[in-house]
Design a protein around this motif. Structure first.
Motif, short mmCIF file in Angstrom:
data_model
loop_
_atom_site.label_atom_id
_atom_site.label_comp_id
_atom_site.label_asym_id
_atom_site.label_seq_id
_atom_site.Cartn_x
_atom_site.Cartn_y
_atom_site.Cartn_z
N ARG A 68 0.83 -1.20 0.00
CA ARG A 68 0.00 0.00 0.00
C ARG A 68 0.87 1.25 0.00
N ALA A 69 1.94 1.24 0.81
CA ALA A 69 2.79 2.41 0.92
C ALA A 69 3.65 2.62 -0.31
N ALA A 70 4.08 1.53 -0.95
CA ALA A 70 4.99 1.64 -2.10
C ALA A 70 4.38 2.42 -3.24
N ALA A 71 3.07 2.43 -3.33
CA ALA A 71 2.41 3.20 -4.38
C ALA A 71 2.66 4.70 -4.22
N ARG A 72 3.10 5.13 -3.04
CA ARG A 72 3.36 6.54 -2.77
C ARG A 72 4.84 6.90 -2.89
N VAL A 73 5.66 5.93 -3.28
CA VAL A 73 7.10 6.15 -3.41
C VAL A 73 7.47 6.21 -4.89
N PRO A 74 8.06 7.30 -5.36
CA PRO A 74 8.46 7.39 -6.77
C PRO A 74 9.43 6.28 -7.14
N ARG A 75 9.31 5.79 -8.35
CA ARG A 75 10.21 4.74 -8.83
C ARG A 75 11.58 5.33 -9.17
N GLY A 76 12.59 4.48 -9.10
CA GLY A 76 13.94 4.91 -9.45
C GLY A 76 14.94 4.52 -8.39
N ARG A 77 15.67 5.50 -7.89
CA ARG A 77 16.67 5.27 -6.84
C ARG A 77 16.03 5.57 -5.49
N VAL A 78 15.94 4.52 -4.64
CA VAL A 78 15.21 4.65 -3.37
C VAL A 78 16.10 4.20 -2.21
N LEU A 79 16.11 4.98 -1.16
CA LEU A 79 16.87 4.66 0.05
C LEU A 79 15.91 4.13 1.11
N VAL A 80 16.25 2.97 1.69
CA VAL A 80 15.49 2.40 2.81
C VAL A 80 16.30 2.64 4.09
N VAL A 81 15.70 3.32 5.05
CA VAL A 81 16.37 3.64 6.31
C VAL A 81 15.86 2.70 7.39
N GLY A 82 16.73 1.79 7.84
CA GLY A 82 16.36 0.78 8.82
C GLY A 82 16.24 -0.58 8.15
N CYS A 83 17.07 -1.53 8.58
CA CYS A 83 17.12 -2.84 7.92
C CYS A 83 16.66 -3.96 8.85
N TRP A 90 10.86 -4.23 2.48
CA TRP A 90 10.83 -3.07 1.59
C TRP A 90 11.84 -3.24 0.45
N CYS A 91 13.05 -3.63 0.79
CA CYS A 91 14.08 -3.81 -0.23
C CYS A 91 13.66 -4.85 -1.26
N ALA A 92 13.06 -5.94 -0.80
CA ALA A 92 12.62 -6.99 -1.71
C ALA A 92 11.54 -6.48 -2.66
N VAL A 93 10.59 -5.72 -2.13
CA VAL A 93 9.50 -5.20 -2.95
C VAL A 93 10.02 -4.18 -3.96
N LEU A 94 10.89 -3.29 -3.52
CA LEU A 94 11.41 -2.25 -4.41
C LEU A 94 12.27 -2.86 -5.52
N ARG A 95 13.08 -3.85 -5.17
CA ARG A 95 13.91 -4.50 -6.21
C ARG A 95 13.02 -5.19 -7.23
N ARG A 96 11.96 -5.81 -6.76
CA ARG A 96 11.09 -6.55 -7.67
C ARG A 96 10.42 -5.62 -8.69
N GLU A 136 17.48 14.20 -2.33
CA GLU A 136 17.74 15.29 -3.26
C GLU A 136 16.70 16.40 -3.11
N PRO A 137 17.05 17.65 -3.43
CA PRO A 137 16.05 18.71 -3.44
C PRO A 137 14.87 18.33 -4.34
N GLY A 138 13.67 18.57 -3.82
CA GLY A 138 12.47 18.19 -4.57
C GLY A 138 12.11 16.74 -4.43
N GLY A 139 12.83 15.99 -3.59
CA GLY A 139 12.60 14.56 -3.43
C GLY A 139 11.44 14.25 -2.49
N THR A 140 11.25 12.94 -2.25
CA THR A 140 10.12 12.45 -1.46
C THR A 140 10.60 11.61 -0.30
N LEU A 141 10.01 11.83 0.88
CA LEU A 141 10.26 11.00 2.04
C LEU A 141 8.95 10.37 2.47
N LEU A 142 8.91 9.04 2.48
CA LEU A 142 7.75 8.32 2.99
C LEU A 142 8.03 7.92 4.44
#
Length: 215
Positions: A68-83, A90-96, A136-142
């Protein structure tokens, strides 16, 4: 089946606007008498694919929150904070979905993706931290987990977009059950219920990403 502990009404103004976790009915626990009971009454169940092993249903609800949350994250280069286990999911879903994934965690041995070499367009906050300097400036934080203090001055000066996402919906639960057999998920520590105190300490100390108790 697996069960949903919270469920929106699906018809109110908040639900129709896509904010089901803020629905008034969402506060009502749908599992009686509780998650550690040998038997329970569940009002919302999700069928599991036959290909899943015993116990794999524990991943459906967390995965549904992420879908549900991933739909709000722009595609491309994404940083996951907390492993922790959520960060790894999250990493598995984003890689897929084809993203280039980076990760930050204070414990180097937990890191499930390379550190970024500079700011990235989007970040997902899964642990108490302030990752604004990595966006980055103009970026998104979920914001996917509570806790921590964000630098609102950095949000202002970098013109960052903040988004929040909490919990899952019936739609994302069904999607997670279908997707789960295709994902590689972390191996949990499985203990009998009488070793509850031991399992709790393993989780609190960080020695285990996820602990599952069996009758």
């Amino acid at each position: 089946v697996t069960v949903k502990n919270l469920c929106p009404c699906g018809t109110c103004e908040r639900c129709r606007a896509g904010h089901q976790s803020t629905c008034g009915e969402f506060r009502a626990l749908r599992i009686e008498p509780g998650g550690f009971a040998e038997q329970l009454r569940a009002t919302y169940c999700v069928p599991l694919p036959e290909s899943l092993a015993d116990g794999d249903g524990i991943w459906v609800e967390p995965l549904a929150c992420i879908l549900r949350a991933a739909a709000r994250v722009p595609r491309g280069r994404v940083l996951v904070v907390g492993c922790g286990f959520m960060g790894r999911l999250w990493c598995a879903v984003l890689r897929r979905r084809g993203d280039e994934v980076f990760a930050l965690d204070p414990r180097a041995e937990r890191r499930c993706a390379p550190e970024p070499d500079g700011p990235v367009p989007a970040a997902v906050l899964c642990a108490p931290a302030d990752p604004c300097e990595w966006i980055e400036p103009g970026g998104t934080l979920l914001v996917f987990a509570p806790g921590g203090e964000l630098d609102l001055d950095a949000v202002y000066r970098r013109e960052l977009t903040l988004r929040g996402s909490r919990s899952a919906t019936p739609t994302s639960m069904a999607a997670a059950a279908r997707l789960l057999p295709e994902l590689e998920v972390p191996e949990p520590v499985v203990l009998p219920l009488e070793r509850f105190a031991e399992g709790l300490e393993l989780y609190r100390s960080g020695a285990a990403l996820k602990v599952v108790f069996t009758p």
